[in-house]
Design a protein around this motif. Structure first.
Motif, PDB file in Angstrom:
ATOM      1  N   HIS A 166     -15.362  11.855 -15.263  1.00 20.35           N
ATOM      2  CA  HIS A 166     -15.051  12.429 -16.055  1.00 20.35           C
ATOM      3  C   HIS A 166     -15.486  14.351 -15.452  1.00 20.35           C
ATOM      4  CE1 HIS A 166     -14.965  13.608 -19.743  1.00 20.35           C
ATOM      5  NE2 HIS A 166     -15.171  14.904 -19.744  1.00 20.35           N
ATOM      6  N   ALA A 167     -15.959  13.943 -14.275  1.00 20.55           N
ATOM      7  CA  ALA A 167     -16.130  15.220 -14.029  1.00 20.55           C
ATOM      8  C   ALA A 167     -14.644  16.084 -13.226  1.00 20.55           C
ATOM      9  CB  ALA A 167     -17.305  15.928 -13.328  1.00 20.55           C
ATOM     10  N   GLN A 225     -11.129  16.262 -14.946  1.00 15.20           N
ATOM     11  CA  GLN A 225     -11.582  17.872 -15.364  1.00 15.20           C
ATOM     12  C   GLN A 225     -11.275  19.003 -14.952  1.00 15.20           C
ATOM     13  OE1 GLN A 225     -15.444  18.919 -17.917  1.00 15.20           O
ATOM     14  NE2 GLN A 225     -13.733  17.991 -19.571  1.00 15.20           N
ATOM     15  N   GLY A 226     -10.978  17.762 -13.226  1.00 14.72           N
ATOM     16  CA  GLY A 226     -10.664  18.671 -12.221  1.00 14.72           C
ATOM     17  C   GLY A 226     -11.494  19.431 -11.257  1.00 14.72           C
ATOM     18  N   THR A 278     -17.747  20.015 -10.442  1.00 13.17           N
ATOM     19  CA  THR A 278     -17.373  20.557 -11.413  1.00 13.17           C
ATOM     20  C   THR A 278     -16.535  22.093 -11.127  1.00 13.17           C
ATOM     21  OG1 THR A 278     -19.085  21.911 -12.602  1.00 13.17           O
ATOM     22  CG2 THR A 278     -19.016  20.148 -12.810  1.00 13.17           C
ATOM     23  N   ARG A 279     -15.161  21.204 -11.692  1.00 14.64           N
ATOM     24  CA  ARG A 279     -14.479  23.066 -11.705  1.00 14.64           C
ATOM     25  C   ARG A 279     -14.741  24.410 -12.806  1.00 14.64           C
ATOM     26  NH1 ARG A 279     -11.093  22.265 -16.878  1.00 14.64           N
ATOM     27  NH2 ARG A 279     -12.944  22.185 -19.361  1.00 14.64           N
ATOM     28  N   ASP A 280     -16.080  24.310 -12.613  1.00  8.65           N
ATOM     29  CA  ASP A 280     -16.251  25.623 -12.634  1.00  8.65           C
ATOM     30  C   ASP A 280     -17.787  25.521 -11.925  1.00  8.65           C
ATOM     31  OD1 ASP A 280     -15.645  25.650 -15.347  1.00  8.65           O
ATOM     32  OD2 ASP A 280     -16.797  24.294 -16.313  1.00  8.65           O
ATOM     33  N   CYS A 320     -15.766  17.499 -24.966  1.00  6.82           N
ATOM     34  CA  CYS A 320     -16.315  18.059 -23.821  1.00  6.82           C
ATOM     35  C   CYS A 320     -17.828  18.963 -24.426  1.00  6.82           C
ATOM     36  CB  CYS A 320     -15.833  19.295 -23.295  1.00  6.82           C
ATOM     37  SG  CYS A 320     -15.659  20.490 -22.716  1.00  6.82           S
ATOM     38  N   ARG A 325     -19.372  21.794 -23.806  1.00  5.20           N
ATOM     39  CA  ARG A 325     -19.204  23.215 -23.924  1.00  5.20           C
ATOM     40  C   ARG A 325     -19.737  24.353 -24.743  1.00  5.20           C
ATOM     41  NH1 ARG A 325     -14.976  25.484 -20.068  1.00  5.20           N
ATOM     42  NH2 ARG A 325     -15.207  23.916 -18.329  1.00  5.20           N
TER      43      ARG A 325
END
Length: 85
Positions: free
Chosen positions: A12-13, A16-17, A37-39, A83, A85
């Protein structure tokens, strides 16, 4: 296809990129796999065993020495999650 909870989290991570960076030894064996992760956060669910299972099932791959990314098969295998968030 049966996929464990940790494998689902990693996929899943990646969907998302995110990406997986690996550290190899002199003999080109993988010593450590870090899922980012993308973050920019590190995902602790990505252990070396999870990485090897995903690579064996061809749900992730690397091209030309780049970090590992999710494949088309990996996208089809991941279940949708909300998500958080």
């Amino acid at each position: 296809m049966n996929i464990s909870k940790n494998e689902q989290r990693v996929l899943h991570a990646l969907a998302q990129g995110g990406l997986i960076k690996v550290i190899k030894d002199d003999k080109n064996h993988v010593l450590e796999a870090d899922c980012i992760t993308r973050d920019g956060w590190f995902l602790t669910a990505c252990t070396l065993d999870v990485f090897k299972k995903l690579r064996k099932r061809r749900l992730i791959r690397s091209q030309g020495g780049a970090p590992y990314r999710i494949t088309r098969d990996g996208l089809l295998a991941v279940r949708a999650e909300l998500c958080q968030r």
